[in-house]
Scaffold this motif. Structure first.
Motif, PDB file in Angstrom:
ATOM      1  N   GLY A  58       0.668  -1.144   0.125  1.00 12.81           N
ATOM      2  CA  GLY A  58      -0.048   0.023  -0.062  1.00 12.81           C
ATOM      3  C   GLY A  58       0.854   1.260  -0.091  1.00 12.81           C
ATOM      4  N   ALA A  59       1.853   1.216   0.828  1.00  4.30           N
ATOM      5  CA  ALA A  59       2.815   2.446   0.887  1.00  4.30           C
ATOM      6  C   ALA A  59       3.360   2.515  -0.282  1.00  4.30           C
ATOM      7  CB  ALA A  59       3.824   2.415   2.125  1.00  4.30           C
ATOM      8  N   ALA A  60       4.121   1.571  -0.879  1.00  3.58           N
ATOM      9  CA  ALA A  60       4.895   1.773  -2.108  1.00  3.58           C
ATOM     10  C   ALA A  60       3.928   2.145  -3.354  1.00  3.58           C
ATOM     11  CB  ALA A  60       5.563   0.268  -2.275  1.00  3.58           C
ATOM     12  N   SER A  61       2.547   1.763  -3.337  1.00  6.62           N
ATOM     13  CA  SER A  61       1.844   2.144  -4.406  1.00  6.62           C
ATOM     14  C   SER A  61       1.587   3.698  -4.600  1.00  6.62           C
ATOM     15  CB  SER A  61       0.385   1.576  -4.176  1.00  6.62           C
ATOM     16  OG  SER A  61      -0.310   2.076  -3.050  1.00  6.62           O
ATOM     17  N   VAL A  62       1.831   4.350  -3.572  1.00  6.43           N
ATOM     18  CA  VAL A  62       1.806   5.806  -3.662  1.00  6.43           C
ATOM     19  C   VAL A  62       3.216   6.399  -3.272  1.00  6.43           C
ATOM     20  CG1 VAL A  62      -0.605   6.146  -2.960  1.00  6.43           C
ATOM     21  CG2 VAL A  62       1.274   6.246  -1.229  1.00  6.43           C
ATOM     22  N   ASN A  63       4.130   5.967  -2.864  1.00  5.48           N
ATOM     23  CA  ASN A  63       5.592   6.290  -2.583  1.00  5.48           C
ATOM     24  C   ASN A  63       6.377   5.282  -2.694  1.00  5.48           C
ATOM     25  OD1 ASN A  63       7.874   7.218  -1.207  1.00  5.48           O
ATOM     26  ND2 ASN A  63       6.796   7.854   0.566  1.00  5.48           N
ATOM     27  N   PRO A  64       7.061   5.257  -3.967  1.00 10.47           N
ATOM     28  CA  PRO A  64       7.964   3.772  -4.289  1.00 10.47           C
ATOM     29  C   PRO A  64       9.157   3.913  -3.469  1.00 10.47           C
ATOM     30  CG  PRO A  64       7.211   5.082  -6.389  1.00 10.47           C
ATOM     31  CD  PRO A  64       6.728   5.920  -5.271  1.00 10.47           C
ATOM     32  N   ALA A  65       9.363   5.030  -2.620  1.00 13.66           N
ATOM     33  CA  ALA A  65      10.677   5.011  -2.048  1.00 13.66           C
ATOM     34  C   ALA A  65      10.458   4.465  -0.547  1.00 13.66           C
ATOM     35  CB  ALA A  65      11.270   6.537  -1.787  1.00 13.66           C
ATOM     36  N   ALA A  66       9.279   4.165  -0.155  1.00 13.40           N
ATOM     37  CA  ALA A  66       8.799   3.951   1.065  1.00 13.40           C
ATOM     38  C   ALA A  66       9.396   2.560   1.612  1.00 13.40           C
ATOM     39  CB  ALA A  66       7.149   3.988   1.482  1.00 13.40           C
ATOM     40  N   LYS A  67       9.855   2.159   2.671  1.00  8.40           N
ATOM     41  CA  LYS A  67      10.368   0.895   2.947  1.00  8.40           C
ATOM     42  C   LYS A  67      10.124   0.532   4.286  1.00  8.40           C
ATOM     43  CE  LYS A  67      14.159   0.505   0.201  1.00  8.40           C
ATOM     44  NZ  LYS A  67      13.756   0.080  -0.900  1.00  8.40           N
ATOM     45  N   THR A  68       9.425  -0.643   4.759  1.00  2.03           N
ATOM     46  CA  THR A  68       8.874  -0.767   6.114  1.00  2.03           C
ATOM     47  C   THR A  68      10.005  -1.704   6.907  1.00  2.03           C
ATOM     48  OG1 THR A  68       6.776  -1.252   5.250  1.00  2.03           O
ATOM     49  CG2 THR A  68       7.305  -2.093   7.250  1.00  2.03           C
ATOM     50  N   TYR A  69      10.115  -1.244   7.899  1.00  2.00           N
ATOM     51  CA  TYR A  69      11.354  -1.857   8.661  1.00  2.00           C
ATOM     52  C   TYR A  69      10.452  -2.507  10.034  1.00  2.00           C
ATOM     53  CZ  TYR A  69      14.868   0.978   6.715  1.00  2.00           C
ATOM     54  OH  TYR A  69      15.801   1.500   5.749  1.00  2.00           O
ATOM     55  N   VAL A  70      10.821  -3.937   9.938  1.00  2.59           N
ATOM     56  CA  VAL A  70      10.125  -4.952  10.813  1.00  2.59           C
ATOM     57  C   VAL A  70      10.942  -5.278  12.257  1.00  2.59           C
ATOM     58  CG1 VAL A  70       8.581  -5.753   9.230  1.00  2.59           C
ATOM     59  CG2 VAL A  70      10.608  -6.810   9.636  1.00  2.59           C
ATOM     60  N   VAL A  71      10.086  -5.267  13.349  1.00  2.02           N
ATOM     61  CA  VAL A  71      10.808  -5.839  14.560  1.00  2.02           C
ATOM     62  C   VAL A  71       9.937  -6.727  15.089  1.00  2.02           C
ATOM     63  CG1 VAL A  71      11.724  -5.084  16.980  1.00  2.02           C
ATOM     64  CG2 VAL A  71      12.042  -3.533  15.044  1.00  2.02           C
ATOM     65  N   ASN A  72      10.270  -7.904  15.567  1.00  5.43           N
ATOM     66  CA  ASN A  72       9.334  -8.861  16.181  1.00  5.43           C
ATOM     67  C   ASN A  72       9.693  -8.828  17.733  1.00  5.43           C
ATOM     68  OD1 ASN A  72      11.318 -10.966  16.560  1.00  5.43           O
ATOM     69  ND2 ASN A  72       9.362 -12.329  16.455  1.00  5.43           N
ATOM     70  N   THR A  73       8.831  -9.089  18.485  1.00  7.73           N
ATOM     71  CA  THR A  73       8.974  -9.220  19.977  1.00  7.73           C
ATOM     72  C   THR A  73       8.884 -10.524  20.641  1.00  7.73           C
ATOM     73  OG1 THR A  73       6.512  -8.860  20.494  1.00  7.73           O
ATOM     74  CG2 THR A  73       7.905  -6.948  20.318  1.00  7.73           C
ATOM     75  N   SER A  74       8.503 -11.639  19.663  1.00 10.74           N
ATOM     76  CA  SER A  74       8.190 -13.137  20.209  1.00 10.74           C
ATOM     77  C   SER A  74       7.351 -12.982  21.461  1.00 10.74           C
ATOM     78  CB  SER A  74       9.705 -13.641  20.536  1.00 10.74           C
ATOM     79  OG  SER A  74      10.637 -13.622  19.593  1.00 10.74           O
ATOM     80  N   ASN A  75       6.312 -12.304  21.341  1.00 11.50           N
ATOM     81  CA  ASN A  75       5.348 -12.191  22.420  1.00 11.50           C
ATOM     82  C   ASN A  75       3.946 -11.465  22.100  1.00 11.50           C
ATOM     83  OD1 ASN A  75       4.113 -12.057  24.886  1.00 11.50           O
ATOM     84  ND2 ASN A  75       6.007 -12.340  25.947  1.00 11.50           N
ATOM     85  N   TRP A  76       2.765 -12.112  22.407  1.00 12.51           N
ATOM     86  CA  TRP A  76       1.619 -11.313  21.851  1.00 12.51           C
ATOM     87  C   TRP A  76       1.343 -10.164  22.627  1.00 12.51           C
ATOM     88  CZ3 TRP A  76      -0.350 -11.761  17.439  1.00 12.51           C
ATOM     89  CH2 TRP A  76      -0.204 -13.086  16.680  1.00 12.51           C
ATOM     90  N   CYS A  77       1.925 -10.263  23.953  1.00 11.75           N
ATOM     91  CA  CYS A  77       1.738  -8.972  24.650  1.00 11.75           C
ATOM     92  C   CYS A  77       3.086  -8.783  25.838  1.00 11.75           C
ATOM     93  CB  CYS A  77       0.491  -8.861  25.517  1.00 11.75           C
ATOM     94  SG  CYS A  77       0.311  -7.287  26.407  1.00 11.75           S
ATOM     95  N   ASP A  78       4.118  -8.171  25.335  1.00 14.00           N
ATOM     96  CA  ASP A  78       5.094  -7.727  26.288  1.00 14.00           C
ATOM     97  C   ASP A  78       5.385  -6.458  26.080  1.00 14.00           C
ATOM     98  OD1 ASP A  78       7.342  -7.397  27.813  1.00 14.00           O
ATOM     99  OD2 ASP A  78       8.176  -9.458  27.258  1.00 14.00           O
ATOM    100  N   PRO A  79       4.852  -5.407  26.941  1.00 14.10           N
ATOM    101  CA  PRO A  79       5.026  -4.075  27.059  1.00 14.10           C
ATOM    102  C   PRO A  79       6.570  -3.414  26.910  1.00 14.10           C
ATOM    103  CG  PRO A  79       3.235  -4.689  28.388  1.00 14.10           C
ATOM    104  CD  PRO A  79       3.999  -5.728  28.235  1.00 14.10           C
ATOM    105  N   ALA A  80       7.354  -3.929  27.751  1.00 11.65           N
ATOM    106  CA  ALA A  80       8.616  -3.691  27.914  1.00 11.65           C
ATOM    107  C   ALA A  80       9.201  -3.882  26.567  1.00 11.65           C
ATOM    108  CB  ALA A  80       9.336  -4.271  29.067  1.00 11.65           C
ATOM    109  N   LYS A  81       9.199  -4.871  25.937  1.00  9.83           N
ATOM    110  CA  LYS A  81       9.600  -5.310  24.677  1.00  9.83           C
ATOM    111  C   LYS A  81       9.347  -4.408  23.651  1.00  9.83           C
ATOM    112  CE  LYS A  81      11.423 -10.051  24.575  1.00  9.83           C
ATOM    113  NZ  LYS A  81      11.001 -11.280  23.873  1.00  9.83           N
ATOM    114  N   GLN A  82       8.183  -4.223  23.487  1.00 12.20           N
ATOM    115  CA  GLN A  82       7.361  -3.271  22.743  1.00 12.20           C
ATOM    116  C   GLN A  82       8.009  -1.922  22.865  1.00 12.20           C
ATOM    117  OE1 GLN A  82       3.315  -3.350  23.182  1.00 12.20           O
ATOM    118  NE2 GLN A  82       3.066  -5.684  22.930  1.00 12.20           N
ATOM    119  N   ALA A  83       8.148  -1.268  24.135  1.00 10.00           N
ATOM    120  CA  ALA A  83       8.634  -0.060  24.238  1.00 10.00           C
ATOM    121  C   ALA A  83       9.952  -0.098  23.748  1.00 10.00           C
ATOM    122  CB  ALA A  83       8.828   0.361  25.710  1.00 10.00           C
TER     123      ALA A  83
END
Lengths: 378, 304
Positions: free
Chosen positions: A186-211
């Motif tokens: 979706g982002a690239a369809s309007v902005n070809p330069a856009a890139k998505t950086y991903v980070v996983n937390t290995s937990n459905w809910c770990d607020p400290a890791k998310q922070a």
């Protein structure tokens, strides 16, 4: 502890006794499954106030209760995905329910068991798929979760100034990979330069890791962050505090990000539940669209997964782009209309092809433009 | 700079553990092991969050978090010191008590918004390259912990008060003959340790994650107990241990945010591997510096 077997026997006997009278509960039955009941049953795998998946399903059940005031809606929270679910559903049927919603992916086998034992009851299962012939009183249903995420990606692509988008997610399951891919496409369809950086937390809910995940993304220049996990507040607050933009998931959390909220995706099961109940009550369930593996999206309408309201940072031009894309997906049938190219440059969906739901549900790659690797053991 | 990011993340993420480790150092110096530290952190996190939500003042929240953590530790102290219960078993029971109570009372606060602690970059110091972002661009509770560790060191090793505490952990009989009550000293040390663990929990919920969720401490209290051994019951060494664990936690997101892919399972296990490795390397040598009262491993009821 000798009392335990006695108790168990008593419970079993009581169960049999109630069971034998259950045939007379729905006296006005016309014979079609789902008709003549006095109640509708819903089972949830988690608590009804989890600010996510289960709460959305619960709110859908309350919409049904509102739409059919003559019927009593029975709900059961924290129902495990095993034979306990069978027992809970059987209990609801004994109380007079002729329509049962089993709302967790893992409730499929118990739901099938209950459907086979009670041919006069309609059993609807959320999220899973039945292979082969679907029983006459059974159906599965789900929405195309990645469609509003694609639209949110468009908004993110227009909003970013650094062309770096961030995505914090829990686990690399297909549903999550679909969302990340749709967001980037979706982002690239309007902005070809856009890139998505991903980070996983290995937990459905770990607020400290998310922070920490949010801070890591922000510190290296990401200025729009979205996420896919059960508890979303931590990432949203960290993003808002840094003056960056937020794209929500599961619920409308615009109150947490009054300045930076762009849009998001959230569940709205009420309309679909209500329609399915109507069909069953009218005795028209067998042979209907719901008596199958029913999937809804922009093309079919009734998608229970909808776009959240826009925040103040979204301009009119962006909204027009989203409307155009919505019309296009409604026509094409999927945001994954080919060509879809993965990170390595391999074409995964050939040009002009629309992958079917099952193919999308088993995606195991990131598309081109996603920065990061799918976590693996190697 | 990834290096600066990881170190800053180490300080930020290690602070909650540091408070708990300082608290546990105090309790163990007086001769009592408190495995309920995790529970004190949880109750502290919830109480701080709830009070911040109700009052709008995170400092009031920290006060409530400290009191809640201290209260739970008081249960441990009572069981062990007044009833003679086994301290390891009691500590675990107290932990589960804290986890259960916070799950029950915390449900109302899941998803509720608060006005949390904001980062406060210290003028001039925060502008120092490298050092500034790592040490001087944090929330006030981080700065308080900078002062607390040396203060506890001074109290334990340079003040009369510290001699009394350490005597309670080493030779309670001698303490008695000098007219002090080892039981009273241990009560104060355990409750004081719980107060500090409560502040650690408060840091998690009102300054770091800005959210309350069930079981959000995720084992940090146990890590704190392990760090006390790693730090040889020394407050200043606990600082290094807590930040090392925090940095190991910050490494995974920092790498991923830059597009590096590593074995995710190793990255997730890294903080614990680091802790175990540190214990292996330093463990044997440092057990010798344990307070004498703790070396009676076969009778875990402290002498009164």
């Amino acid at each position: 502890m000798r009392i335990l077997p006695v108790l168990a026997a008593a419970v079993l006997l009581a169960g049999c006794a109630t069971n034998s009278t259950s045939g007379t509960t729905g006296g006005t039955a016309t014979g079609a499954p789902g008709t003549g009941g006095t109640k509708i049953g819903f089972i949830f795998v988690g608590p009804k106030d989890d600010y996510g998946y289960n709460q959305a399903a619960y709110e859908g059940s309350q919409a049904v209760a509102k739409a059919y005031p003559d019927l009593e809606v029975l709900t059961a929270e924290n129902v495990p995905e095993d034979d306990n679910a069978t027992r809970v559903m059987e209990g609801m049927i004994r109380k007079g329910a002729k329509i049962i919603f089993a709302t967790s992916y893992g409730h499929k086998d118990p739901a099938l068991k209950v459907a086979a034992a009670n041919p006069d009851v309609v059993v609807l299962q959320q999220g899973n798929i039945v292979d082969g012939t679907v029983p006459a009183n059974f159906g599965t249903y789900f929405g195309t979760v990645y469609e509003p995420v694609y639209l949110a990606g468009i908004v993110a692509g227009k909003a970013t100034k650094t062309n770096k988008l961030g995505y914090v997610y829990a686990f690399p399951i297909s549903q999550t990979l679909d969302n990340i891919n749709a967001f980037q496409l979706g982002a690239a369809s309007v902005n070809p330069a856009a890139k998505t950086y991903v980070v996983n937390t290995s937990n459905w809910c770990d607020p400290a890791k998310q922070a920490e995940a949010a801070k890591s993304l922000l510190s290296q220049g990401v200025d729009v962050i979205s996420q896919h996990q059960d508890c979303t507040a931590t990432v949203i607050r960290a993003t808002e505090a840094a003056g960056a933009y937020t794209v929500g998931y599961h619920a409308d959390a615009s109150s947490l990000a009054p300045k930076g909220w762009l849009t998001g995706s959230e569940w709205d099961w009420g309309p679909l539940y209500t329609k399915m109940v109507r069909t069953a009550l009218d005795g028209k369930f067998t042979g209907s669209a719901y008596n199958a593996n029913f999937r809804v999206g922009l093309k079919t309408g009734d998608n229970p997964f909808v776009q959240s309201p826009y925040g103040p940072a979204v301009d009119a031009g962006t909204k027009t782009l989203v409307d155009d894309a919505k019309a296009k997906i409604s026509k094409d049938g999927s945001p994954f209309l080919g060509p879809v190219v993965d990170q390595a440059g391999t074409v995964r969906v050939t040009a002009g092809t629309v992958p079917d739901y099952k193919t999308i549900e088993s995606i195991d790659y990131f598309v081109n433009g996603v920065v990061g690797k799918i976590p693996s053991a190697s | 700079m990834i290096f600066v990011d990881v170190l800053a993340g180490g300080v930020r993420g290690g602070t909650a553990i540091l408070y708990a480790a300082l608290g546990e150092t105090l309790a163990e110096r007086a001769g009592v092991i408190n495995l309920g530290t995790e529970g004190s952190m949880l109750t502290g996190a919830l109480a701080a969050y709830a009070v911040t939500a109700e009052t709008g003042n995170p400092w009031a929240g920290v006060l409530a978090g400290a009191l809640a953590g201290g209260l739970l530790a008081a249960v441990h102290a009572f069981m062990v010191l007044s009833r003679g219960a086994n301290q390891l078993a009691t500590g675990l029971v107290v932990l589960f008590l804290g986890a259960g109570l916070t799950a029950m009372f915390g449900a109302a606060y899941v998803g509720q918004a608060i006005s949390p602690f904001q980062p406060y970059p210290i003028p001039v110091l925060a502008d120092i390259p490298w050092l500034g972002p790592v040490l001087f661009d944090h929330d006030p509770l981080v700065y308080v912990s900078y002062l607390l560790a040396p203060a506890l060191w001074w109290l334990l090793f340079r003040s009369r008060w510290g001699i009394v505490v350490r005597a309670a952990g080493e030779r309670p009989e001698v303490l008695s003959t000098y007219g002090h009550s080892p039981v009273l000293v241990r009560y104060l040390a355990v409750v004081g340790g719980g107060l500090l663990a409560g502040i650690g929990g408060a840091h998690l919920s009102t300054a770091y994650a800005n959210a309350w969720f069930e079981n959000m401490t995720a084992g940090r209290g146990f890590i704190a107990v392990a760090l006390v051994i790693f730090a040889a019951w020394h407050p200043l060494r606990a600082v290094g241990g807590a930040y090392l664990f925090g940095a190991a936690l910050a490494l995974s997101p920092a790498l991923q945010a830059r597009g590096y892919g590593f074995n995710q399972f190793v990255l997730d296990a890294l903080p614990y591997l680091v802790t175990i490795a540190a214990l292996i390397v330093l463990g044997r040598r440092r057990v010798n510096s344990a307070p004498e009262g703790l070396s009676r491993v076969f009778d875990l009821t402290p002498t009164r």
